[in-house]
Design a protein around this motif. Structure first.
Motif, PDB file in Angstrom:
ATOM      1  N   VAL A 112      34.159  50.304  41.477  1.00 49.83           N
ATOM      2  CA  VAL A 112      35.278  49.354  41.456  1.00 49.83           C
ATOM      3  C   VAL A 112      35.906  49.307  40.063  1.00 49.83           C
ATOM      4  N   ALA A 113      35.069  49.222  39.038  1.00 50.13           N
ATOM      5  CA  ALA A 113      35.578  49.122  37.662  1.00 50.13           C
ATOM      6  C   ALA A 113      36.373  50.362  37.273  1.00 50.13           C
ATOM      7  N   ASP A 114      35.891  51.546  37.659  1.00 47.34           N
ATOM      8  CA  ASP A 114      36.586  52.782  37.317  1.00 47.34           C
ATOM      9  C   ASP A 114      37.894  52.930  38.094  1.00 47.34           C
ATOM     10  N   ALA A 115      37.854  52.559  39.370  1.00 47.01           N
ATOM     11  CA  ALA A 115      39.037  52.743  40.224  1.00 47.01           C
ATOM     12  C   ALA A 115      40.154  51.761  39.910  1.00 47.01           C
ATOM     13  N   ARG A 116      39.800  50.550  39.456  1.00 48.33           N
ATOM     14  CA  ARG A 116      40.805  49.501  39.297  1.00 48.33           C
ATOM     15  C   ARG A 116      41.037  49.073  37.844  1.00 48.33           C
ATOM     16  N   GLY A 117      40.431  49.799  36.935  1.00 52.83           N
ATOM     17  CA  GLY A 117      40.626  49.450  35.534  1.00 52.83           C
ATOM     18  C   GLY A 117      39.867  48.212  35.115  1.00 52.83           C
ATOM     19  N   GLY A 118      38.877  47.800  35.890  1.00 56.53           N
ATOM     20  CA  GLY A 118      38.091  46.609  35.599  1.00 56.53           C
ATOM     21  C   GLY A 118      37.598  45.973  36.869  1.00 56.53           C
ATOM     22  N   ILE A 119      37.131  44.737  36.763  1.00 57.83           N
ATOM     23  CA  ILE A 119      36.598  44.016  37.914  1.00 57.83           C
ATOM     24  C   ILE A 119      37.188  42.614  37.946  1.00 57.83           C
ATOM     25  N   ALA A 120      37.773  42.265  39.075  1.00 59.06           N
ATOM     26  CA  ALA A 120      38.264  40.908  39.298  1.00 59.06           C
ATOM     27  C   ALA A 120      37.497  40.335  40.471  1.00 59.06           C
ATOM     28  N   VAL A 121      36.704  39.302  40.229  1.00 57.05           N
ATOM     29  CA  VAL A 121      35.913  38.682  41.287  1.00 57.05           C
ATOM     30  C   VAL A 121      35.773  37.194  40.996  1.00 57.05           C
ATOM     31  N   GLN A 122      35.913  36.388  42.016  1.00 56.54           N
ATOM     32  CA  GLN A 122      35.850  34.933  41.853  1.00 56.54           C
ATOM     33  C   GLN A 122      34.441  34.495  41.474  1.00 56.54           C
ATOM     34  N   GLY A 125      27.301  32.118  39.929  1.00 59.25           N
ATOM     35  CA  GLY A 125      27.944  33.221  39.240  1.00 59.25           C
ATOM     36  C   GLY A 125      29.096  33.707  40.093  1.00 59.25           C
ATOM     37  N   THR A 126      29.040  34.956  40.595  1.00 53.84           N
ATOM     38  CA  THR A 126      30.092  35.407  41.498  1.00 53.84           C
ATOM     39  C   THR A 126      29.873  34.783  42.874  1.00 53.84           C
ATOM     40  N   VAL A 127      30.936  34.728  43.658  1.00 52.95           N
ATOM     41  CA  VAL A 127      30.845  34.123  44.984  1.00 52.95           C
ATOM     42  C   VAL A 127      29.997  34.954  45.944  1.00 52.95           C
ATOM     43  N   ILE A 128      29.716  36.205  45.578  1.00 50.65           N
ATOM     44  CA  ILE A 128      28.879  37.046  46.451  1.00 50.65           C
ATOM     45  C   ILE A 128      27.470  37.217  45.908  1.00 50.65           C
ATOM     46  N   SER A 129      27.188  36.587  44.772  1.00 52.18           N
ATOM     47  CA  SER A 129      25.878  36.735  44.146  1.00 52.18           C
ATOM     48  C   SER A 129      24.741  36.300  45.073  1.00 52.18           C
ATOM     49  N   GLY A 130      24.908  35.144  45.694  1.00 49.68           N
ATOM     50  CA  GLY A 130      23.855  34.621  46.563  1.00 49.68           C
ATOM     51  C   GLY A 130      23.506  35.572  47.686  1.00 49.68           C
ATOM     52  N   ARG A 131      24.525  36.151  48.316  1.00 52.06           N
ATOM     53  CA  ARG A 131      24.279  37.065  49.422  1.00 52.06           C
ATOM     54  C   ARG A 131      23.638  38.368  48.941  1.00 52.06           C
ATOM     55  N   LEU A 132      24.090  38.908  47.810  1.00 53.11           N
ATOM     56  CA  LEU A 132      23.505  40.145  47.293  1.00 53.11           C
ATOM     57  C   LEU A 132      22.023  39.971  46.969  1.00 53.11           C
ATOM     58  N   LEU A 133      21.667  38.817  46.424  1.00 49.67           N
ATOM     59  CA  LEU A 133      20.259  38.529  46.128  1.00 49.67           C
ATOM     60  C   LEU A 133      19.464  38.298  47.409  1.00 49.67           C
ATOM     61  N   GLU A 134      20.081  37.651  48.370  1.00 41.73           N
ATOM     62  CA  GLU A 134      19.432  37.398  49.667  1.00 41.73           C
ATOM     63  C   GLU A 134      19.114  38.710  50.380  1.00 41.73           C
ATOM     64  N   ILE A 135      20.023  39.664  50.303  1.00 44.36           N
ATOM     65  CA  ILE A 135      19.794  40.972  50.914  1.00 44.36           C
ATOM     66  C   ILE A 135      18.572  41.638  50.277  1.00 44.36           C
ATOM     67  N   ALA A 136      18.479  41.546  48.950  1.00 44.60           N
ATOM     68  CA  ALA A 136      17.339  42.133  48.245  1.00 44.60           C
ATOM     69  C   ALA A 136      16.030  41.481  48.669  1.00 44.60           C
ATOM     70  N   LYS A 143      30.188  47.107  51.068  1.00 46.62           N
ATOM     71  CA  LYS A 143      31.349  46.541  51.746  1.00 46.62           C
ATOM     72  C   LYS A 143      31.715  45.177  51.153  1.00 46.62           C
ATOM     73  N   LEU A 144      30.702  44.396  50.844  1.00 46.84           N
ATOM     74  CA  LEU A 144      30.924  43.058  50.289  1.00 46.84           C
ATOM     75  C   LEU A 144      31.597  43.139  48.924  1.00 46.84           C
ATOM     76  N   ILE A 145      31.107  44.019  48.067  1.00 48.33           N
ATOM     77  CA  ILE A 145      31.663  44.165  46.720  1.00 48.33           C
ATOM     78  C   ILE A 145      33.109  44.645  46.776  1.00 48.33           C
ATOM     79  N   VAL A 146      33.369  45.649  47.589  1.00 51.04           N
ATOM     80  CA  VAL A 146      34.735  46.179  47.701  1.00 51.04           C
ATOM     81  C   VAL A 146      35.687  45.130  48.257  1.00 51.04           C
ATOM     82  N   ALA A 147      35.258  44.408  49.293  1.00 52.55           N
ATOM     83  CA  ALA A 147      36.121  43.420  49.936  1.00 52.55           C
ATOM     84  C   ALA A 147      36.452  42.256  49.007  1.00 52.55           C
ATOM     85  N   ARG A 148      35.460  41.716  48.313  1.00 54.02           N
ATOM     86  CA  ARG A 148      35.707  40.518  47.521  1.00 54.02           C
ATOM     87  C   ARG A 148      36.381  40.822  46.187  1.00 54.02           C
ATOM     88  N   THR A 149      36.255  42.040  45.686  1.00 50.07           N
ATOM     89  CA  THR A 149      36.964  42.379  44.451  1.00 50.07           C
ATOM     90  C   THR A 149      38.387  42.836  44.746  1.00 50.07           C
TER      91      THR A 149
END
Length: 337
Positions: free
Chosen positions: A272-282, A288-299, A318-324
């Motif tokens: 994401v960072a390479d393709a978009r020149g950085g990362i924009a995420v709520q 932290g990020t709005v998807i942090s809880g789910r990413l940790l839950e998956i782990a 899919k989650l990272i691409v969609a929310r960024t």
């Protein structure tokens, strides 16, 4: 009485400023190959010495108020047990993953903590630019020689802050010191909805006889009417003391089961960072990020044997691409200049 400097006095004053270790470092001059190699290996040794098993003491103190009427928070001290493992060492790049081990009701719980990546003579770093936004910033070519960048990542491997600097020795003590860096609020502050909304900071790492210390000089700042204003100074000293008398195996077991998943998550953020020149995420205060809880839950599902690694990686990507992607279209230019 009006104070003026004589020509000699002015020269001595300017010389003192130029020699002051508190000021920004000048470019590192070219060194003989043997000296360059020795410095490089000494730097690597200090970075790798931050890996191991530790008892950690977190010491935070707001000190000087820069805004009339603002009362600095009382000093806060906490602690815990932390395992730090080398995830990658390719010579010029070293990646260290931190894992907290928490005891609750006789059972060990592992919390994936922050990650720090070190890169020798980097051309660019991913810096915090403004709320919810991280962008690539070039390291000035004249400032790369002999220096290392440190990029710190959040618990879900999204970016937090980055800086570059050099290892130096003062008073017989060796340390790495960053340039001034912008950072988003830590959870300890974000959950209080304070008047400030970011930090402007210098970061230092020093190896000690029984571990290492990480200390920060933070100016807590507020964006008001398009202008950044200082609110209060904060000093943070995190001390890592080598210690093995806790459930280190729990951290290593968690990492063995989830490291493939987290490698894929790191890869997704990097794409994401390479393709978009950085990362924009709520971001949100609690996680932290709005998807942090789910990413940790998956782990956690992988570690418990309830989720297949392939399925977990697919969902995380899919989650990272969609929310960024959603925020990348409307991200504003950085306000923190």
């Amino acid at each position: 009485m009006r104070f003026t400097l004589s020509s000699l006095g002015a020269s001595l004053f300017l010389l003192a400023l130029s020699l002051s270790p508190a000021l920004a470092h000048p470019p590192i001059a070219e060194r003989p190959a043997t000296e360059e190699k020795a410095a490089f290996e000494a730097d690597r040794a200090d970075i790798l010495a931050m890996a191991g098993n530790f008892k950690v003491r977190f010491d935070m103190q707001e000190s000087t108020s820069w805004r009339k009427g603002y009362t600095p928070l009382d000093r806060k001290i906490s602690g815990g047990h932390e395992v730090v493992r080398v995830v990658e060492d390719s010579g010029r790049k070293i990646m260290l993953q931190h894992l907290l081990v928490v005891e609750h009701e006789g059972k060990s719980h592992v919390v994936k903590h922050w990650r720090q990546d070190w890169e020798y003579e980097p051309a660019r770093i991913l810096v915090y630019s403004d709320r919810n936004l991280w962008t690539w910033e070039d390291v000035p070519a004249r400032m790369r020689n002999g220096r290392w960048s440190q990029t710190v990542w959040q618990v879900d491997d999204s970016p937090r802050y980055a800086g570059w600097g050099q290892f130096e020795e003062q008073g017989g003590i060796r340390r790495w010191r960053s340039n001034w860096t912008w950072r988003p609020l830590a959870r300890r502050d974000a959950i209080r909805n304070p008047v400030y909304d970011r930090y402007y900071a210098i970061n230092r790492h020093q190896i000690s006889p029984d571990g290492w210390i990480h200390w920060q000089d933070n100016i807590k700042m507020s964006l008001e009417g398009g202008k950044l204003l200082p609110i209060v100074q904060e000093y943070v000293l995190n001390s890592y003391t080598r210690f093995d008398s806790y459930d280190v195996a729990a951290a290593d077991d968690y990492w063995a089961k989830t490291k493939t998943y987290w490698a894929a998550v790191r890869g997704a953020w990097a794409e994401v960072a390479d393709a978009r020149g950085g990362i924009a995420v709520q971001e949100e205060a609690q996680t932290g990020t709005v998807i942090s809880g789910r990413l940790l839950e998956i782990a956690e599902g992988i570690a418990a044997g309830e989720t297949r690694s392939a399925d977990a990686i697919d969902e995380a990507r899919k989650l990272i691409v969609a929310r960024t992607q959603l925020l990348a279209r409307s991200a504003e230019s950085p306000a923190a200049q």
